[in-house]
Design a protein around this motif. Structure first.
Motif, PDB file in Angstrom:
ATOM      1  N   UNK A  78      48.679  51.576  34.081  1.00 52.75           N
ATOM      2  CA  UNK A  78      48.977  50.326  33.391  1.00 52.75           C
ATOM      3  C   UNK A  78      47.976  50.143  32.263  1.00 52.75           C
ATOM      4  N   UNK A  79      48.296  49.255  31.316  1.00 51.15           N
ATOM      5  CA  UNK A  79      47.404  49.015  30.181  1.00 51.15           C
ATOM      6  C   UNK A  79      46.035  48.540  30.656  1.00 51.15           C
ATOM      7  N   UNK A  80      46.021  47.670  31.640  1.00 50.25           N
ATOM      8  CA  UNK A  80      44.761  47.163  32.186  1.00 50.25           C
ATOM      9  C   UNK A  80      43.940  48.297  32.794  1.00 50.25           C
ATOM     10  N   UNK A  81      44.594  49.189  33.507  1.00 48.30           N
ATOM     11  CA  UNK A  81      43.897  50.331  34.117  1.00 48.30           C
ATOM     12  C   UNK A  81      43.387  51.289  33.043  1.00 48.30           C
ATOM     13  N   UNK A  82      44.136  51.429  31.970  1.00 47.94           N
ATOM     14  CA  UNK A  82      43.709  52.306  30.881  1.00 47.94           C
ATOM     15  C   UNK A  82      42.434  51.783  30.228  1.00 47.94           C
ATOM     16  N   UNK A  83      42.377  50.474  29.987  1.00 43.45           N
ATOM     17  CA  UNK A  83      41.180  49.895  29.365  1.00 43.45           C
ATOM     18  C   UNK A  83      39.987  50.008  30.302  1.00 43.45           C
ATOM     19  N   UNK A  84      40.238  49.832  31.598  1.00 42.78           N
ATOM     20  CA  UNK A  84      39.175  49.994  32.586  1.00 42.78           C
ATOM     21  C   UNK A  84      38.626  51.415  32.556  1.00 42.78           C
ATOM     22  N   UNK A  85      39.523  52.397  32.515  1.00 42.64           N
ATOM     23  CA  UNK A  85      39.113  53.800  32.466  1.00 42.64           C
ATOM     24  C   UNK A  85      38.422  54.118  31.148  1.00 42.64           C
ATOM     25  N   UNK A 141      53.057  37.735  27.616  1.00 46.79           N
ATOM     26  CA  UNK A 141      52.051  36.792  28.101  1.00 46.79           C
ATOM     27  C   UNK A 141      51.119  37.394  29.136  1.00 46.79           C
ATOM     28  N   UNK A 142      51.142  38.725  29.257  1.00 45.87           N
ATOM     29  CA  UNK A 142      50.282  39.389  30.235  1.00 45.87           C
ATOM     30  C   UNK A 142      48.880  39.623  29.680  1.00 45.87           C
ATOM     31  N   UNK A 143      48.783  39.629  28.359  1.00 45.56           N
ATOM     32  CA  UNK A 143      47.509  39.907  27.702  1.00 45.56           C
ATOM     33  C   UNK A 143      47.218  38.828  26.678  1.00 45.56           C
ATOM     34  N   UNK A 194      34.273  41.490  33.037  1.00 43.98           N
ATOM     35  CA  UNK A 194      34.277  40.452  32.013  1.00 43.98           C
ATOM     36  C   UNK A 194      35.372  40.709  30.970  1.00 43.98           C
ATOM     37  N   UNK A 195      35.451  41.950  30.464  1.00 41.98           N
ATOM     38  CA  UNK A 195      36.441  42.287  29.434  1.00 41.98           C
ATOM     39  C   UNK A 195      37.852  42.192  29.976  1.00 41.98           C
ATOM     40  N   UNK A 196      38.075  42.753  31.167  1.00 44.13           N
ATOM     41  CA  UNK A 196      39.425  42.741  31.734  1.00 44.13           C
ATOM     42  C   UNK A 196      39.880  41.329  32.070  1.00 44.13           C
ATOM     43  N   UNK A 197      38.971  40.494  32.581  1.00 42.10           N
ATOM     44  CA  UNK A 197      39.338  39.110  32.900  1.00 42.10           C
ATOM     45  C   UNK A 197      39.642  38.311  31.634  1.00 42.10           C
ATOM     46  N   UNK A 198      38.949  38.667  30.540  1.00 44.11           N
ATOM     47  CA  UNK A 198      39.212  37.968  29.276  1.00 44.11           C
ATOM     48  C   UNK A 198      40.536  38.410  28.672  1.00 44.11           C
ATOM     49  N   UNK A 199      40.762  39.725  28.616  1.00 43.30           N
ATOM     50  CA  UNK A 199      41.975  40.243  27.985  1.00 43.30           C
ATOM     51  C   UNK A 199      43.231  40.022  28.819  1.00 43.30           C
ATOM     52  N   UNK A 200      43.059  39.995  30.147  1.00 43.41           N
ATOM     53  CA  UNK A 200      44.203  39.817  31.043  1.00 43.41           C
ATOM     54  C   UNK A 200      43.969  38.614  31.963  1.00 43.41           C
ATOM     55  N   UNK A 201      43.962  37.416  31.399  1.00 40.84           N
ATOM     56  CA  UNK A 201      43.677  36.219  32.187  1.00 40.84           C
ATOM     57  C   UNK A 201      44.816  35.936  33.167  1.00 40.84           C
ATOM     58  N   UNK A 202      44.473  35.281  34.267  1.00 40.50           N
ATOM     59  CA  UNK A 202      45.508  34.865  35.213  1.00 40.50           C
ATOM     60  C   UNK A 202      46.318  33.745  34.582  1.00 40.50           C
ATOM     61  N   UNK A 205      44.524  30.490  34.266  1.00 36.20           N
ATOM     62  CA  UNK A 205      43.476  30.488  33.245  1.00 36.20           C
ATOM     63  C   UNK A 205      44.074  30.398  31.858  1.00 36.20           C
ATOM     64  N   UNK A 206      45.301  30.858  31.706  1.00 35.66           N
ATOM     65  CA  UNK A 206      45.982  30.837  30.413  1.00 35.66           C
ATOM     66  C   UNK A 206      46.539  29.477  30.078  1.00 35.66           C
ATOM     67  N   UNK A 207      46.808  28.674  31.095  1.00 37.86           N
ATOM     68  CA  UNK A 207      47.444  27.380  30.898  1.00 37.86           C
ATOM     69  C   UNK A 207      46.445  26.333  30.406  1.00 37.86           C
TER      70      UNK A 207
END
Length: 207
Positions: A78-85, A141-143, A194-202, A205-207
């Motif tokens: 997934x995109x989130x996993x790619x950024x983590x890697x 709205x995932x990112x 920190x980066x993943x939580x910012x780029x992919x907020x729940x 957190x987005x509301x």
């Protein structure tokens, strides 16, 4: 021809070992020549200067890192996993080549291009489909709505700065090399979260 090629490769291999262990400013052409088992005049004959030799080594290392990024973005993760890697790979890369960020800045202060083929890099990254993935994730709205410049700055600032500011941080906190190496490992996990939580907020957190 084979002898010339062999000599050049021997010098580059020696330079790579010396640069990694002592850094660009911490070594001389004479030390590189000694490591290669030849005289300094021969090193200068093939590469003219330590700076040019470092640039050649830098470009080879950056090509390796580009291949590593391509490998990350070409996976089925997934995109989130790619950024983590990607963050893992960045920390691994700069742990092995801590001189690279400062060298790039020094080179660009003299030459804004500094051997960096920006269009080529962007085209290679685009070929993996990662830019499209980002656009689609933001559309769904995932990112978070952050442009690619912003994403690049976030990752670069948090992945490269700890290595560029190593000596300053060690002096401020009285840390040994071993203590800082341990801190870097911990810091990577903090930065990743920190980066993943910012780029992919729940959603909340987005509301």
């Amino acid at each position: 021809m084979c002898k010339i090629s062999s000599t050049e490769e021997k010098i580059k291999e020696a330079a790579n070992r010396v640069f990694i262990t002592k850094g660009f400013s911490g070594c001389t052409s004479r030390e590189i020549a000694k490591e290669a088992g030849m005289n300094v005049a021969l090193v200068n004959y093939y590469f003219r200067s330590k700076n040019q030799l470092f640039l050649i080594i830098y470009q080879a290392v950056m090509n390796d890192f580009m291949l590593s990024m391509m490998d990350v973005f070409s996976t089925d993760l997934s995109l989130k996993e790619k950024i983590s890697l990607l963050i893992d790979r960045e920390y691994e890369f700069f742990s092995k080549h801590p001189e690279i960020p400062a060298f790039i800045l020094n080179e660009m202060s003299r030459n804004k291009n500094a051997g960096i083929e920006a269009h080529e890099i962007l085209n290679k990254l685009a070929s993996t489909g990662v830019f499209t993935e980002v656009a689609n994730a933001q559309l769904k709205g995932e990112m978070r709505q952050v442009d690619m410049v912003g994403i690049t700055m976030i990752i670069m600032a948090n992945c490269q700065h700890p290595f560029m500011a190593r000596l300053l941080t060690q002096q401020l906190h009285g840390m040994t090399d071993e203590q800082y190496d341990t801190q870097i490992i911990k810091h990577k996990e903090i930065i990743k979260e920190m980066i993943l939580n910012y780029l992919f907020p729940t959603k909340s957190a987005n509301e």
